[in-house]
Design an enzyme around this catalytic site. Structure first.
Site, PDB file in Angstrom:
ATOM      1  N   ARG A  70      60.377 -20.334  16.029  1.00 56.48           N
ATOM      2  CA  ARG A  70      61.507 -20.837  16.800  1.00 56.48           C
ATOM      3  C   ARG A  70      61.886 -22.226  16.307  1.00 56.48           C
ATOM      4  NH1 ARG A  70      60.112 -22.319  21.317  1.00 56.48           N
ATOM      5  NH2 ARG A  70      57.960 -21.601  21.329  1.00 56.48           N
ATOM      6  N   TYR A 212      64.064 -14.656  12.880  1.00 56.90           N
ATOM      7  CA  TYR A 212      62.671 -14.631  13.322  1.00 56.90           C
ATOM      8  C   TYR A 212      62.509 -14.735  14.837  1.00 56.90           C
ATOM      9  CZ  TYR A 212      57.659 -14.951  12.432  1.00 56.90           C
ATOM     10  OH  TYR A 212      56.318 -14.678  12.358  1.00 56.90           O
ATOM     11  N   LYS A 221      63.002 -15.255  24.852  1.00 56.71           N
ATOM     12  CA  LYS A 221      63.109 -16.605  25.421  1.00 56.71           C
ATOM     13  C   LYS A 221      64.551 -16.936  25.811  1.00 56.71           C
ATOM     14  CE  LYS A 221      58.763 -17.261  24.021  1.00 56.71           C
ATOM     15  NZ  LYS A 221      57.613 -17.166  24.916  1.00 56.71           N
ATOM     16  N   HIS A 241      57.739 -18.464  32.433  1.00 53.96           N
ATOM     17  CA  HIS A 241      56.961 -18.242  31.208  1.00 53.96           C
ATOM     18  C   HIS A 241      55.518 -17.962  31.598  1.00 53.96           C
ATOM     19  CE1 HIS A 241      55.693 -20.058  27.058  1.00 53.96           C
ATOM     20  NE2 HIS A 241      55.902 -18.768  26.967  1.00 53.96           N
ATOM     21  N   SER A 263      51.948 -23.027  24.665  1.00 51.94           N
ATOM     22  CA  SER A 263      51.488 -22.431  23.403  1.00 51.94           C
ATOM     23  C   SER A 263      50.092 -22.930  23.044  1.00 51.94           C
ATOM     24  CB  SER A 263      52.409 -22.816  22.252  1.00 51.94           C
ATOM     25  OG  SER A 263      53.740 -22.690  22.642  1.00 51.94           O
ATOM     26  N   CYS A 265      47.156 -22.083  24.076  1.00 48.59           N
ATOM     27  CA  CYS A 265      46.172 -22.213  25.145  1.00 48.59           C
ATOM     28  C   CYS A 265      45.534 -20.855  25.460  1.00 48.59           C
ATOM     29  CB  CYS A 265      46.812 -22.783  26.396  1.00 48.59           C
ATOM     30  SG  CYS A 265      47.252 -24.523  26.222  1.00 48.59           S
ATOM     31  N   ASP A 288      53.704 -12.648  28.698  1.00 48.04           N
ATOM     32  CA  ASP A 288      54.522 -13.810  28.342  1.00 48.04           C
ATOM     33  C   ASP A 288      55.513 -14.242  29.416  1.00 48.04           C
ATOM     34  OD1 ASP A 288      55.173 -15.835  26.472  1.00 48.04           O
ATOM     35  OD2 ASP A 288      56.916 -14.717  25.784  1.00 48.04           O
ATOM     36  N   ARG A 380      53.070 -12.727  13.328  1.00 52.86           N
ATOM     37  CA  ARG A 380      53.170 -12.050  14.624  1.00 52.86           C
ATOM     38  C   ARG A 380      52.952 -10.544  14.524  1.00 52.86           C
ATOM     39  NH1 ARG A 380      54.234 -15.239  19.415  1.00 52.86           N
ATOM     40  NH2 ARG A 380      54.478 -17.327  18.566  1.00 52.86           N
TER      41      ARG A 380
HETATM   42  O1  SAT Z   1      59.230 -16.583  18.748  1.00 48.75           O
HETATM   43  S1  SAT Z   1      58.992 -16.378  20.186  1.00 48.75           S
HETATM   44  O2  SAT Z   1      59.799 -17.321  20.964  1.00 48.75           O
HETATM   45  O3  SAT Z   1      59.321 -15.044  20.576  1.00 48.75           O
HETATM   46  C1  SAT Z   1      57.356 -16.626  20.529  1.00 48.75           C
HETATM   47  C2  SAT Z   1      57.037 -18.028  20.844  1.00 48.75           C
HETATM   48  O4  SAT Z   1      57.362 -18.918  20.067  1.00 48.75           O
HETATM   49  O5  SAT Z   1      56.438 -18.261  21.901  1.00 48.75           O
HETATM   50 MN    MN Z   2      55.590 -17.565  25.163  1.00 46.01          MN
END
Ligand code: SAT
Ligand code: MN
Length: 599
Positions: A70, A212, A221, A241, A263, A265, A288, A380
């Site tokens: 991201r 991506y 998100k 989240h 993130s 954790c 998530d 991923r």
């Molecule tokens: O790339 S995503 O936003 O789907 C996953 C993340 O960064 O938490």
């Molecule tokens: Mn997430």
């Protein structure tokens, strides 16, 4: 396909005229379509089919090195007024942004197919679910959306002739000239050509230049947190989240718990945790995102709006997450991991010895001594939730599951205890407002080293964080305190003088879950402290792990060190300044009350 929905048909036509694709395909969501699209991508050199003996139904993609995660600094909230975006969003004037992006979108799908993907966030027909339509020129996006959401004809059916939907436009930003060969991961290579834009008042998302993850899979998100967050504020529910767990105690009593963790954790690991305590069972509802609405009984009911998991691969192992390891044995898409010579995948931290040779995530030869990682750190897996071994049978229940507790937490080496029960809803929201993780051992001092990340939403805010916290406080006024979930602040990451983690973590976190459940049922013992209710001595079950952690070490991570809490208060005050006059009064009151209790 015949489109009954006139507004949808008109919008598709409008986007087609702007983006000028060679053709339009409306995704029906069938297995045949999924397979056909994969075959097209394999033939074009965009995807690699893995060895069916090793990973049946699995495929590998390698992204462009500029397009691996991201892009927070290119994520925009274009609300009409700047003050509505608040201190944590990148605000841009919506009309200026649209004008800039229209120029980029003009002809951007030349040489490509424009896919129309109707998708549902949440089980189709659930009163908590919502529908979106993503237009994308990326076949990778289509197959990932097919796993991560419910897509196709059944969604169009639910939308009917005039249903509401969130408009999502996505382009990789790489039109093809006549005869030009596509690259294996088309995108706009420079960061400042990428845009992840949200128009909250219009419930619209425009993404350009990246293929991506959350930049391109717009249901995740962008919709389920940023746009849905604004819808939730306006409609009186919560878009968070958070993972969703089902816990069954040895007597067979069931509890559902949500958890917000930033993130890195171990959120996905916790979502699929295998409890080490005999008789206890943990199952997964979501890993998530949670959408929560009040039921008629005054309790909050949560659904997982997603249908798949988009998990970080490196570090996933039989030790850290045995359920995920099983889940990704088949029918999974891998992005940016290593490809072994026998057609399997390999990554760092998987607990499997490195092969002598493989092809790394950038497509180059790799050997264990080459000094580069084989998998990108943000590699991923995209995998259907239904094939997770720990998935709970009711994970798609349209009614959602009633939430008894909410975990919040971050990665803190000191100060924050292993677990802390909030005194009431407002105190819990206060704890949510101060949670966060240490960034690095920054030289700017302890306080500056903590990145406050309220409810783990910092990168996913669609509006002013002060208003968001006020919305949480208001939510608590809508029901009786006995029916609201209890909020628990957890921290698995306390360190000793030698910089070693004190708490063993992973499956042992179930011991903290046990105490929480015992508190909910009224048998767990706690001591009242100035910061909240902490487990009484002996209340955390250490049976069988006495060799990993002693009662003395446990006591250390359940202490309240007054001096460090006073420092913490200074840092919280500093952080609260950014909310200006939109800092909820209740939170200043909570902070004052904490200060008083400590002195
Ligand atoms: O790339 S995503 O936003 O789907 C996953 C993340 O960064 O938490
Ligand atoms: Mn997430």
């Amino acid at each position: 396909m015949n489109l009954k929905h006139k507004e949808l048909a008109a919008w598709i036509e409008e986007v087609r005229e702007m983006c000028k694709p060679d053709s339009v395909h409306i995704a029906d969501g069938s297995k045949e379509e999924y397979n056909k699209m994969l075959q097209i991508m394999i033939d074009a050199g965009l995807a690699t089919a893995l060895n069916p003996e090793k990973r049946p139904g699995c495929f590998l993609f390698r992204s462009h090195p500029s397009d691996v995660a991201r892009v927070e600094n290119r994520t925009f909230i274009a609300s009409k007024k700047q003050e509505d975006a608040g201190p944590d969003c990148n605000w841009v004037d919506p009309e200026e942004l649209k004008a800039d992006m229209r120029k980029l979108y003009d002809g951007c799908m030349k040489g490509r197919v424009m896919y129309v993907i109707p998708f549902s966030m949440g089980p189709i027909g659930s009163p908590i679910s919502k529908i979106g339509v993503e237009i994308s020129d990326s076949p990778y996006v289509v197959i990932n959306m097919a796993i991560m959401t419910r897509i196709g004809e059944k969604v169009l059916g639910a939308l009917g002739a005039d249903g509401e939907f969130v408009r999502c436009i996505h382009s990789v930003g790489k039109p093809l000239n006549d005869g030009e060969k596509d690259s294996s991961w088309p995108c706009a290579p420079s960061i400042d050509q990428k845009y992840i834009s949200h128009f909250p008042e219009e419930r619209t998302i425009w993404s350009y230049g990246s293929g991506y993850g959350g930049n391109a899979l717009l249901g995740k998100k962008c919709f389920a947190l940023r746009i849905a967050g604004v819808q939730a504020r306006d409609e009186g529910w919560l878009a968070e989240h958070m993972l969703i767990l089902k816990i069954t105690d040895p007597a067979g009593k069931v509890y559902y718990i949500c958890g917000a963790l930033p993130s890195f954790c171990g959120k996905t690991n916790l979502a699929m945790v295998v409890p080490t305590l005999p008789g206890w069972k943990v199952e997964t509802i979501g890993d998530d995102i949670a959408w929560m609405k009040f039921g008629e009984d005054g309790r909050l009911y949560a659904i997982n709006p997603e249908a798949g998991f988009f998990g970080v691969v490196p570090g996933t192992s039989a030790q850290s997450n045995p359920n995920a390891m099983k889940q990704i044995e088949r029918d999974t898409i891998f992005t940016n991991v290593g490809l072994t010579d026998d057609g399997d995948v390999w990554w760092e931290g998987g607990g499997i010895p490195a092969p002598e040779h493989l092809i790394d995530w950038e497509g180059n030869d790799w050997t264990p001594d080459c000094g580069r990682p084989a998998a990108h750190a943000n590699a991923r897996f995209t995998s259907p939730a239904a094939q997770c071994p720990s998935i709970a049978p009711e994970w798609e229940d349209p009614a959602g599951v009633p939430i008894s507790a909410i975990l919040i937490g971050g990665r803190r080496g000191g100060t924050i205890p292993l677990v802390n029960e909030s005194l009431d809803w407002n105190h819990g929201v206060f704890l949510g407002s101060i949670m966060g993780s240490e960034t690095t051992a920054a030289a700017i001092g302890l306080a500056a080293g903590v990145r406050r990340d309220p409810f783990a939403m910092l990168p996913f805010m669609g509006y002013h964080t002060g208003d968001y916290l006020q919305h949480w406080l208001n939510t608590g006024k809508k029901s009786d305190s006995g029916k609201l979930p209890k909020i628990y602040f957890v921290n698995w990451f306390r360190k000793d003088e030698n910089d070693k983690f004190i708490w063993p973590g992973f499956g042992e976190n179930s011991r903290v879950l046990k105490w929480i459940v015992e508190r909910l049922s009224g048998i767990g013992e706690a001591v009242e402290t100035p910061i909240g209710n902490l487990p009484a001595p002996g209340a955390i079950d250490l049976c069988g792990i006495e060799d990993k952690i002693s009662e003395e070490s446990l006591a250390k991570i359940l202490d309240v060190d007054k001096a460090s809490w006073l420092e913490e208060i200074v840092s919280i005050k500093e952080n609260y300044k950014k909310f200006g006059d939109r800092l909820p009064e209740e939170l200043s009151e909570q902070l004052d009350a904490l200060e008083k209790r400590l002195s």
